[in-house]
Design a protein around this motif. Structure first.
Motif, PDB file in Angstrom:
ATOM      1  N   PRO A 110      91.166  36.337  33.977  1.00 60.16           N
ATOM      2  CA  PRO A 110      92.379  36.428  34.793  1.00 60.16           C
ATOM      3  C   PRO A 110      92.118  35.874  36.192  1.00 60.16           C
ATOM      4  CG  PRO A 110      91.908  38.530  33.728  1.00 60.16           C
ATOM      5  CD  PRO A 110      90.719  37.641  33.509  1.00 60.16           C
ATOM      6  N   ASP A 120      95.276  38.594  40.008  1.00 55.92           N
ATOM      7  CA  ASP A 120      95.872  39.455  38.983  1.00 55.92           C
ATOM      8  C   ASP A 120      95.163  40.805  38.854  1.00 55.92           C
ATOM      9  OD1 ASP A 120      97.556  37.334  38.446  1.00 55.92           O
ATOM     10  OD2 ASP A 120      97.053  37.196  36.320  1.00 55.92           O
ATOM     11  N   TYR A 121      93.895  40.875  39.243  1.00 56.49           N
ATOM     12  CA  TYR A 121      93.123  42.091  39.004  1.00 56.49           C
ATOM     13  C   TYR A 121      93.706  43.349  39.638  1.00 56.49           C
ATOM     14  CZ  TYR A 121      89.443  39.765  36.405  1.00 56.49           C
ATOM     15  OH  TYR A 121      88.756  39.082  35.441  1.00 56.49           O
ATOM     16  N   ILE A 157      92.847  44.188  28.302  1.00 57.21           N
ATOM     17  CA  ILE A 157      93.014  42.741  28.447  1.00 57.21           C
ATOM     18  C   ILE A 157      92.032  42.051  27.504  1.00 57.21           C
ATOM     19  CG2 ILE A 157      93.761  42.901  30.857  1.00 57.21           C
ATOM     20  CD1 ILE A 157      91.018  41.768  31.690  1.00 57.21           C
ATOM     21  N   THR A 198      90.033  38.233  27.220  1.00 54.54           N
ATOM     22  CA  THR A 198      89.706  37.045  27.990  1.00 54.54           C
ATOM     23  C   THR A 198      89.125  35.976  27.073  1.00 54.54           C
ATOM     24  OG1 THR A 198      87.496  37.882  28.525  1.00 54.54           O
ATOM     25  CG2 THR A 198      89.276  38.415  30.075  1.00 54.54           C
ATOM     26  N   LEU A 221      96.456  44.587  37.413  1.00 49.24           N
ATOM     27  CA  LEU A 221      95.925  44.996  36.110  1.00 49.24           C
ATOM     28  C   LEU A 221      95.236  46.350  36.208  1.00 49.24           C
ATOM     29  CD1 LEU A 221      94.475  41.583  34.873  1.00 49.24           C
ATOM     30  CD2 LEU A 221      96.400  42.840  33.840  1.00 49.24           C
ATOM     31  N   HIS A 276      97.324  42.374  27.578  1.00 49.89           N
ATOM     32  CA  HIS A 276      97.351  41.128  28.344  1.00 49.89           C
ATOM     33  C   HIS A 276      96.279  40.184  27.809  1.00 49.89           C
ATOM     34  CE1 HIS A 276      99.965  42.952  31.378  1.00 49.89           C
ATOM     35  NE2 HIS A 276      99.198  44.029  31.266  1.00 49.89           N
ATOM     36  N   SER A 277      96.616  38.907  27.692  1.00 51.70           N
ATOM     37  CA  SER A 277      95.664  37.906  27.205  1.00 51.70           C
ATOM     38  C   SER A 277      95.575  36.745  28.186  1.00 51.70           C
ATOM     39  CB  SER A 277      96.110  37.360  25.846  1.00 51.70           C
ATOM     40  OG  SER A 277      96.071  38.367  24.869  1.00 51.70           O
ATOM     41  N   TYR A 278      94.358  36.211  28.307  1.00 47.92           N
ATOM     42  CA  TYR A 278      94.097  35.092  29.215  1.00 47.92           C
ATOM     43  C   TYR A 278      93.234  34.058  28.514  1.00 47.92           C
ATOM     44  CZ  TYR A 278      95.740  38.248  32.837  1.00 47.92           C
ATOM     45  OH  TYR A 278      96.509  39.096  33.583  1.00 47.92           O
TER      46      TYR A 278
END
Length: 154
Positions: free
Chosen positions: A134, A138-139, A111, A113, A142, A128-130
């Motif tokens: 997140p 969501d954790y 991911i 962040t 993930l 995944h990008s935030y």
């Protein structure tokens, strides 16, 4: 968990502080926040979230650096390598700088962040990008997905 080929050893740039990882990472991350950019002197920092009981300093005595706040950033006292972070209120894991592992051939962020402060052209190639962190909800998914398809040592 044998596909993780544990344990892993790592250390700072000068070798005075060494550590061992005996538990598989929960996630790997690239953080684009301004704090990580400044502490790493790079576009982002890389982290591997290691369960606390699977991480140990085996040689030397790291010192606290960074902002000296409730979140503790640990550095080698000699070469000043940023080695790991113990995030405030999240005692179940340690964020280890995976580039300090002896074998980094498998290290890739799952991911990323704080993409809202990403530098132009700096992409980590994460699954995944935030824009920030997140959402807490969501954790679990993930971590579950990372356990199934996250990169492994060769």
């Amino acid at each position: 968990m044998s596909d993780w080929k544990l344990p892993w050893d790592g250390g700072c740039r000068c070798g005075q502080v060494r550590f061992r990882v005996t538990a598989a990472p929960l996630l790997t991350m690239a953080c684009h926040c301004r704090g990580c950019q400044r502490m790493s002197a790079s576009a982002y920092s890389l982290s591997a979230a290691i369960p606390t009981d699977g991480f140990a300093v085996t040689q030397g005595e790291p010192v606290i650096g960074g902002l000296h706040g409730a979140t503790r950033h640990y550095f080698c006292p000699h070469c000043k390598s940023w080695m790991f972070t113990r995030p405030e209120g999240l005692n179940h894991f340690v964020n280890v700088r995976p580039t300090l592992l002896d074998d980094v051939s498998w290290v890739a962020p799952f991911i990323e962040t704080w993409t809202q402060t990403r530098l132009p052209g700096a992409s980590a190639g994460a699954a995944h990008s935030y824009e920030g962190f997140p959402p807490f909800e969501d954790y679990p998914k993930l971590v579950e997905e990372y356990a199934k398809r996250g990169p492994r040592p060769g």
